[in-house]
Design an enzyme around this catalytic site. Structure first.
Site, PDB file in Angstrom:
ATOM      1  N   HIS A   1       0.831  -1.193   0.000  1.00  0.00           N
ATOM      2  CA  HIS A   1       0.000   0.000   0.000  1.00  0.00           C
ATOM      3  C   HIS A   1       0.868   1.246   0.000  1.00  0.00           C
ATOM      4  CE1 HIS A   1       0.830  -0.915   4.233  1.00  0.00           C
ATOM      5  NE2 HIS A   1       0.651   0.370   4.511  1.00  0.00           N
TER       6      HIS A   1
ATOM      7  N   HIS B   1       0.889   5.327   1.211  1.00  0.00           N
ATOM      8  CA  HIS B   1       0.314   6.396   2.020  1.00  0.00           C
ATOM      9  C   HIS B   1       0.400   7.664   1.188  1.00  0.00           C
ATOM     10  CE1 HIS B   1       0.559   4.280   6.013  1.00  0.00           C
ATOM     11  NE2 HIS B   1       1.402   3.546   5.286  1.00  0.00           N
TER      12      HIS B   1
END
Length: 145
Positions: free
Chosen positions: A104, A106
């Site tokens: 992922h 940010h």
């Protein structure tokens, strides 16, 4: 030593709809939602729907689709939050700072002279997350970023 993907990580549960999130974007390749422990107002997480632990094991075509969506979300976060800049974080393995083992990014809006909040484990209020998500969703809809 290669570590296997854990299908019970929190992001896998969010992808399966087992845990709620404040979603800002979803398509066939990714989901983007508000970080519940934001380092800044408007902090969004973008993750692919493929099961990949990190940058080193995601298939190239999924990584390509992911980074294109990261750029799209970053534009919307910057515009929607009225930010002056964007910081991207992407961590791999415990030694690299990764704590949830589903790749992922940010996307964190930034303002001159405003430091990031520490990653304290304190959860933001749902109303604040929704208000920030509304601004980002509006920027996505308005500008087709």
């Amino acid at each position: 030593m290669t570590v296997a993907y854990d299908p019970n990580n929190i992001f896998a549960k969010i992808l399966r709809g087992e845990i709620p999130c404040e979603k800002v974007f979803e398509d066939e390749a990714v989901i983007a939602f508000m970080d519940v422990m934001p380092r800044a107002d408007g902090h969004v997480l973008v993750l692919p729907k493929v099961t990949a632990r990190g940058l080193l094991d995601i298939p190239p075509e999924a990584l390509s689709a992911l980074i294109l969506r990261v750029q799209k979300i970053a534009r919307a976060v910057k515009k929607g939050m009225g930010a002056e800049g964007i910081t991207l974080h992407q961590f791999n393995e415990p030694a690299g700072g990764q704590s949830v083992f589903h790749i992922h990014f940010h996307v964190i809006p930034r303002w001159e002279g405003v430091a990031l909040r520490p990653h304290s484990g304190a959860m933001a209020e749902r109303a604040a997350l929704k208000a920030h998500a509304d601004k980002i969703r509006a920027a996505l809809a308005e500008a087709q970023v």
